[in-house]
Design a protein around this motif. Structure first.
Motif, mmCIF file in Angstrom:
data_model
loop_
_atom_site.group_PDB
_atom_site.id
_atom_site.type_symbol
_atom_site.label_atom_id
_atom_site.label_comp_id
_atom_site.label_asym_id
_atom_site.label_seq_id
_atom_site.Cartn_x
_atom_site.Cartn_y
_atom_site.Cartn_z
ATOM 1 N N GLY A 24 0.759 -1.353 -0.010
ATOM 2 C CA GLY A 24 -0.026 -0.012 0.094
ATOM 3 C C GLY A 24 1.022 1.407 0.188
ATOM 4 O O GLY A 24 0.518 2.301 -0.470
ATOM 5 N N TRP A 25 2.085 1.005 0.581
ATOM 6 C CA TRP A 25 2.815 2.404 0.740
ATOM 7 C C TRP A 25 3.690 2.462 -0.446
ATOM 8 O O TRP A 25 4.328 3.700 -0.582
ATOM 9 C CB TRP A 25 3.482 2.408 2.014
ATOM 10 C CG TRP A 25 2.780 2.684 3.260
ATOM 11 C CD1 TRP A 25 1.424 2.134 3.577
ATOM 12 C CD2 TRP A 25 2.798 3.829 4.077
ATOM 13 N NE1 TRP A 25 0.792 2.723 4.752
ATOM 14 C CE2 TRP A 25 1.596 3.992 4.921
ATOM 15 C CE3 TRP A 25 3.349 5.156 4.152
ATOM 16 C CZ2 TRP A 25 1.546 4.801 6.003
ATOM 17 C CZ3 TRP A 25 3.423 5.969 5.128
ATOM 18 C CH2 TRP A 25 2.136 5.988 5.843
ATOM 19 N N ALA A 26 4.118 1.484 -1.175
ATOM 20 C CA ALA A 26 5.143 1.374 -2.007
ATOM 21 C C ALA A 26 5.166 2.562 -3.164
ATOM 22 O O ALA A 26 6.080 3.391 -3.273
ATOM 23 C CB ALA A 26 5.115 -0.116 -3.003
ATOM 24 N N PRO A 27 3.913 2.690 -3.859
ATOM 25 C CA PRO A 27 3.936 3.937 -4.837
ATOM 26 C C PRO A 27 4.094 5.313 -4.391
ATOM 27 O O PRO A 27 4.905 5.993 -4.792
ATOM 28 C CB PRO A 27 2.286 3.948 -5.477
ATOM 29 C CG PRO A 27 1.996 2.550 -5.045
ATOM 30 C CD PRO A 27 2.531 2.112 -3.619
ATOM 31 N N GLY A 28 3.598 5.654 -3.234
ATOM 32 C CA GLY A 28 4.044 6.870 -2.650
ATOM 33 C C GLY A 28 5.428 7.122 -2.205
ATOM 34 O O GLY A 28 6.022 8.223 -2.549
ATOM 35 N N ILE A 29 5.864 6.142 -1.384
ATOM 36 C CA ILE A 29 7.276 6.139 -0.931
ATOM 37 C C ILE A 29 8.401 6.320 -2.276
ATOM 38 O O ILE A 29 9.263 7.276 -2.116
ATOM 39 C CB ILE A 29 7.607 4.772 -0.244
ATOM 40 C CG1 ILE A 29 6.964 5.057 1.105
ATOM 41 C CG2 ILE A 29 9.344 4.784 -0.249
ATOM 42 C CD1 ILE A 29 7.222 3.582 1.992
ATOM 43 N N ALA A 30 7.833 5.391 -3.393
ATOM 44 C CA ALA A 30 8.926 5.506 -4.535
ATOM 45 C C ALA A 30 8.709 7.102 -5.339
ATOM 46 O O ALA A 30 9.915 7.403 -5.586
ATOM 47 C CB ALA A 30 8.491 4.506 -5.514
ATOM 48 N N ALA A 31 7.643 7.695 -5.296
ATOM 49 C CA ALA A 31 7.385 8.962 -5.884
ATOM 50 C C ALA A 31 7.884 9.756 -4.934
ATOM 51 O O ALA A 31 8.765 10.886 -5.309
ATOM 52 C CB ALA A 31 5.897 9.359 -5.894
ATOM 53 N N GLY A 32 8.015 10.090 -3.881
ATOM 54 C CA GLY A 32 8.814 10.835 -2.970
ATOM 55 C C GLY A 32 10.185 10.596 -2.878
ATOM 56 O O GLY A 32 10.836 11.630 -2.864
ATOM 57 N N ALA A 33 10.806 9.472 -3.265
ATOM 58 C CA ALA A 33 12.149 9.248 -3.389
ATOM 59 C C ALA A 33 12.673 9.859 -4.718
ATOM 60 O O ALA A 33 13.931 10.584 -4.830
ATOM 61 C CB ALA A 33 12.570 7.850 -3.566
ATOM 62 N N VAL B 166 14.320 -0.593 0.536
ATOM 63 C CA VAL B 166 14.365 -1.023 -1.017
ATOM 64 C C VAL B 166 13.600 -0.136 -1.856
ATOM 65 O O VAL B 166 13.903 0.350 -2.907
ATOM 66 C CB VAL B 166 13.685 -2.324 -1.264
ATOM 67 C CG1 VAL B 166 14.008 -2.794 -2.668
ATOM 68 C CG2 VAL B 166 14.460 -3.562 -0.183
ATOM 69 N N LEU B 167 12.144 0.242 -1.353
ATOM 70 C CA LEU B 167 11.464 1.243 -2.252
ATOM 71 C C LEU B 167 11.969 2.541 -2.427
ATOM 72 O O LEU B 167 11.762 3.120 -3.193
ATOM 73 C CB LEU B 167 10.037 1.261 -1.504
ATOM 74 C CG LEU B 167 9.381 0.052 -1.189
ATOM 75 C CD1 LEU B 167 8.014 0.122 -0.295
ATOM 76 C CD2 LEU B 167 8.867 -0.589 -2.736
ATOM 77 N N ILE B 168 12.769 3.006 -1.311
ATOM 78 C CA ILE B 168 13.453 4.409 -1.552
ATOM 79 C C ILE B 168 14.438 4.219 -2.356
ATOM 80 O O ILE B 168 15.009 5.087 -3.011
ATOM 81 C CB ILE B 168 13.834 4.815 0.029
ATOM 82 C CG1 ILE B 168 12.575 5.207 0.716
ATOM 83 C CG2 ILE B 168 14.673 6.166 -0.075
ATOM 84 C CD1 ILE B 168 12.684 5.170 2.243
ATOM 85 N N ALA B 169 15.599 3.474 -1.916
ATOM 86 C CA ALA B 169 16.870 3.489 -2.677
ATOM 87 C C ALA B 169 16.918 3.024 -4.073
ATOM 88 O O ALA B 169 17.642 3.577 -4.825
ATOM 89 C CB ALA B 169 17.723 2.209 -1.800
ATOM 90 N N VAL B 170 16.193 2.061 -4.555
ATOM 91 C CA VAL B 170 16.269 1.722 -6.052
ATOM 92 C C VAL B 170 15.843 2.941 -7.091
ATOM 93 O O VAL B 170 16.585 3.217 -7.812
ATOM 94 C CB VAL B 170 15.110 0.528 -6.292
ATOM 95 C CG1 VAL B 170 15.040 0.265 -7.995
ATOM 96 C CG2 VAL B 170 15.722 -0.823 -5.575
ATOM 97 N N PRO B 171 14.652 3.404 -6.770
ATOM 98 C CA PRO B 171 14.358 4.685 -7.521
ATOM 99 C C PRO B 171 15.415 5.664 -7.620
ATOM 100 O O PRO B 171 15.641 6.586 -8.564
ATOM 101 C CB PRO B 171 13.243 5.266 -7.297
ATOM 102 C CG PRO B 171 12.741 4.558 -6.056
ATOM 103 C CD PRO B 171 13.500 3.357 -5.927
ATOM 104 N N SER B 172 15.772 6.150 -6.375
ATOM 105 C CA SER B 172 16.790 7.148 -6.051
ATOM 106 C C SER B 172 18.083 6.959 -6.594
ATOM 107 O O SER B 172 18.663 7.969 -7.282
ATOM 108 C CB SER B 172 16.994 7.668 -4.499
ATOM 109 O OG SER B 172 17.325 6.476 -3.849
#
Length: 274
Positions: free
Chosen positions: A90-99, A193-199
């Motif tokens: 549930g939190w993955a899309p928002g966390i990745a977008a914020g990253a 993981v959700l933060i680090a990969v896109p960033s």
């Protein structure tokens, strides 16, 4: 290029840093990135790479290690059935977008500004770790709907500006909403993981002038520092996970909080030019 003795000293330092960061990531769900950003800052500074881009390199390299560390941590916790996969989903899309937004902002700021941001946020995390109580609550379940849509990008955004996984914000967020501490630590490791990969993908495209970056730096990610630290965290993160499930980490967390407050204060002092 730095002399051989200096490079060897840095190698030994990074091996020790990686070992400590791995244990902290598994044990507390926080600390790995905070330790690494600070360590990279002083290591690269001592090698003569003190520039307006230094903090970008430290943040990016720390986040690169978090891809491996957090993956290893969340898989280790998953074997103990401690990860709340519904929260991660549930939190993955928002966390990745914020990253991603965090990378864009970090790439546009000077190193001294990022030092100040890091110091301020680290101070807040340290004070919460030192003074926070397990019975503090903001709710009984993790936020959903509009509240989650607001909070999840904030977690990703602030974590990138600190060069950390999601544990420093994810663990308090989950415990404040009724999650048991071990479940919060396990699930927050997945935030990393959700933060680090896109960033990190974004930081690969950040342009750092040749004279301002250490050797073998791709974009803003220093590859040697990444490899050395990962060699140690792969070994020590599972140890931290086992310790987390076998002991009460609260006393150690208080000690780490004091350390973090001191580190944050020093970073704020340097950002202020003193």
């Amino acid at each position: 290029m730095p002399d051989t003795l200096t490079l060897l000293a840095m190698l030994v330092l990074l091996l020790a840093i990686g070992a400590i960061a791995g244990v902290l990531a598994g044990l507390l769900g926080v600390g790995g990135g905070i330790v690494l950003v600070t360590a990279f800052f002083y290591a690269f500074h001592s090698l003569g790479y003190d520039s307006a881009y230094l903090m970008q390199i430290c943040l990016a390299t720390s986040l690169a290690t978090i891809i491996v560390t957090s993956t290893r941590s969340v898989l280790s916790h998953a074997k103990k059935d401690a990860v709340d996969w519904q929260v991660l989903k549930g939190w993955a899309p928002g966390i990745a977008a914020g990253a991603v937004i965090g990378v864009l902002v970090a790439a546009s700021l000077r190193s001294v500004v990022l030092q100040g941001i890091f110091g301020g946020l680290a101070m807040a995390v340290g004070l919460y770790m030192a003074l926070g109580r397990s019975d503090w609550r903001l709710g009984d379940t993790m936020p959903k709907g509009l509240k989650r849509a607001v909070l999840s990008p904030v977690v990703g955004f602030l974590s990138v500006l600190m060069g950390i996984g999601g544990g420093s914000f994810g663990v308090p967020l989950m415990t404040l909403h009724g999650a048991p501490i071990h479940r919060a630590v396990a699930t927050a490791s997945g935030f990393g993981v959700l933060i680090a990969v896109p960033s990190v993908l974004g930081f690969f495209f950040v342009q750092i002038p040749d004279g301002a970056r250490p050797p073998f730096t791709l974009g803003a990610v220093n590859i040697p520092a990444f490899l050395v630290v990962i060699a140690m965290t792969l070994i020590t993160t599972p140890l931290g996970v086992r310790m987390a499930h076998a002991m009460d980490p609260k006393p150690l967390k208080r000690v780490f909080a004091v350390f973090l407050i001191l580190v944050a204060g020093n970073m704020l002092r340097k950002a202020a030019g003193f």
